[in-house]
Motif scaffolding. Structure first.
Motif, PDB file in Angstrom:
ATOM      1  N   ALA A  37      20.529  -1.878 -40.872  1.00  0.00           N
ATOM      2  CA  ALA A  37      19.416  -2.539 -40.194  1.00  0.00           C
ATOM      3  C   ALA A  37      18.936  -1.692 -39.017  1.00  0.00           C
ATOM      4  CB  ALA A  37      19.852  -3.918 -39.714  1.00  0.00           C
ATOM      5  N   GLU A  38      19.883  -1.020 -38.347  1.00  0.00           N
ATOM      6  CA  GLU A  38      19.521  -0.163 -37.217  1.00  0.00           C
ATOM      7  C   GLU A  38      18.640   0.997 -37.679  1.00  0.00           C
ATOM      8  OE1 GLU A  38      22.530  -1.143 -37.982  1.00  0.00           O
ATOM      9  OE2 GLU A  38      23.182  -2.378 -36.283  1.00  0.00           O
ATOM     10  N   ASP A  39      18.976   1.558 -38.836  1.00  0.00           N
ATOM     11  CA  ASP A  39      18.185   2.658 -39.377  1.00  0.00           C
ATOM     12  C   ASP A  39      16.779   2.182 -39.724  1.00  0.00           C
ATOM     13  OD1 ASP A  39      18.458   5.368 -39.647  1.00  0.00           O
ATOM     14  OD2 ASP A  39      18.837   5.301 -41.802  1.00  0.00           O
ATOM     15  N   LYS A  40      16.685   0.978 -40.268  1.00  0.00           N
ATOM     16  CA  LYS A  40      15.371   0.430 -40.606  1.00  0.00           C
ATOM     17  C   LYS A  40      14.536   0.211 -39.346  1.00  0.00           C
ATOM     18  CE  LYS A  40      16.952  -1.886 -44.823  1.00  0.00           C
ATOM     19  NZ  LYS A  40      17.188  -3.179 -45.509  1.00  0.00           N
ATOM     20  N   ASP A  41      15.187  -0.234 -38.271  1.00  0.00           N
ATOM     21  CA  ASP A  41      14.487  -0.421 -37.009  1.00  0.00           C
ATOM     22  C   ASP A  41      13.997   0.915 -36.447  1.00  0.00           C
ATOM     23  OD1 ASP A  41      14.794  -3.153 -37.054  1.00  0.00           O
ATOM     24  OD2 ASP A  41      16.605  -3.162 -35.808  1.00  0.00           O
ATOM     25  N   ARG A  42      14.862   1.949 -36.550  1.00  0.00           N
ATOM     26  CA  ARG A  42      14.470   3.275 -36.059  1.00  0.00           C
ATOM     27  C   ARG A  42      13.280   3.815 -36.841  1.00  0.00           C
ATOM     28  NH1 ARG A  42      20.133   4.009 -35.160  1.00  0.00           N
ATOM     29  NH2 ARG A  42      20.415   4.845 -37.266  1.00  0.00           N
ATOM     30  N   LYS A  44      10.911   1.991 -38.259  1.00  0.00           N
ATOM     31  CA  LYS A  44       9.725   1.263 -37.799  1.00  0.00           C
ATOM     32  C   LYS A  44       9.258   1.805 -36.462  1.00  0.00           C
ATOM     33  CE  LYS A  44       7.906  -3.402 -37.084  1.00  0.00           C
ATOM     34  NZ  LYS A  44       7.198  -3.049 -35.849  1.00  0.00           N
ATOM     35  N   GLN A  45      10.196   2.110 -35.568  1.00  0.00           N
ATOM     36  CA  GLN A  45       9.836   2.670 -34.273  1.00  0.00           C
ATOM     37  C   GLN A  45       9.161   4.027 -34.435  1.00  0.00           C
ATOM     38  OE1 GLN A  45      13.470   2.740 -32.019  1.00  0.00           O
ATOM     39  NE2 GLN A  45      13.707   0.499 -32.048  1.00  0.00           N
TER      40      GLN A  45
END
Length: 323
Positions: A37-42, A44-45
């Motif tokens: 999930a952290e990778d997906k957030d990165r 998107k950022q």
């Protein structure tokens, strides 16, 4: 026929290449079924940082789509029956798919397309106009990256051969980096060929300064009508007189050689061939060839070699073997 087209200014070229590399990296990371999930957030950022990131990612997706198309059009890959015998079936299938896509990505020249600002295909030798008014003609299968700013004009010859006609602007030095060789224009027109074993610099107007990344090698000045050949193995540079019409025969789809090794001729033929031509054996590769060869016409060039050297050729799909 030459393609004449302008090349836009590229003060942000370095940033663009970095963005393209990041986009390709995100394409592969997003294909991971276990992406965090952290990778997906990165991701998107990263997309939200700059609208150009969206453009780069869409371009990478299109290139990946071309890779998938290449896989789907190949019966040997399309009919692979994946039958994992453990609980890692989805992961195994994903890994195999990524391996296939990665192979197709390489076949489609993906890594070079990410680095380069201009690439010539096997059937073209385009003439490009740079932002300063200089022009560059690429040989077939050649590629360059351009990095201009207010003080410098730098070009990297990533592959192949290019002829430069440099606009006069002494306050902004014009340099071409080809492998470990750096060429600085001194108000000039010159040709650079990045070969497998050497780098050739031919001057048709004024002069250039040729230097090597090797600190122990002295720089040399090459003037009009001269050709400098830097041997990558010995680190030595040899200078000889040359006829410009002969040196630039590639612009007419030809090479004019005198006692050149067959390996050199085949290297030039491969620029215009969508497959791969190989020579069977070192001894044959060192056989000598002389004459004017129409390398843009692969069949004619092969016929010439067969006649001159009394050799045979074997075709296996896109592969041609000279034996």
């Amino acid at each position: 026929m030459l393609l004449e087209k302008p090349m836009p200014g590229n003060k942000a070229t370095r940033a663009q290449r970095k963005r393209n590399a990041e986009a390709a990296d995100w394409i592969l990371r997003n294909a991971d079924l276990k992406q965090s999930a952290e990778d997906k957030d990165r991701f998107k950022q990263w997309l939200d940082q700059d609208p150009e990131n969206h453009r780069a990612y869409r371009a990478a997706e299109r290139l990946l789509g071309d890779a998938r198309t290449a896989i789907e059009s190949d019966p040997a890959l399309l009919n692979i029956n994946i039958k994992p015998h453990n609980s890692a079936k989805p992961l195994t299938a994903a890994v195999l798919l990524l391996a296939c896509v990665g192979t197709a990505f390489l076949m489609l020249d993906g890594p070079m397309r990410i680095q380069a600002d201009a690439i010539a295909e096997t059937d073209e030798m385009p003439v490009l106009t740079l932002e300063d008014g200089s022009t560059v003609q690429l040989n077939a299968s050649s590629a360059i990256a351009v990095n201009f700013d207010g003080k410098h004009r730098n070009i990297r010859l990533l592959r192949g051969q290019a002829f430069f006609q440099v606009a006069h602007a002494p306050e902004r030095p014009f340099t071409v980096q080809a492998g470990t060789t750096r060429v600085t224009a001194l108000g000039t027109a010159f040709d650079v060929r990045l070969g497998e074993a050497d780098t050739e610099v031919t001057v048709t107007e004024n002069s250039v300064l040729v230097e090597s990344n090797d600190a122990t090698t002295s720089s040399v000045r090459v003037t009009q009508g001269e050709q400098a050949t830097y041997d990558q193995n010995s680190g030595q540079t040899a200078i000889q007189s040359v006829d410009a019409l002969v040196a630039l025969a590639w612009q007419r789809g030809q090479i004019a050689v005198e006692n050149a090794p067959l390996s050199y001729v085949v290297e030039e033929m491969n620029r215009h061939f969508s497959g791969k031509i190989v020579v069977a054996g070192t001894a044959l590769a060192q056989r000598r060839v002389s004459g004017t060869i129409a390398i843009a016409d692969t069949n004619a060039a092969l016929a010439f070699i067969k006649q001159v050297l009394a050799v045979k050729t074997t075709r296996i799909g896109p592969l041609v073997i000279i034996r």
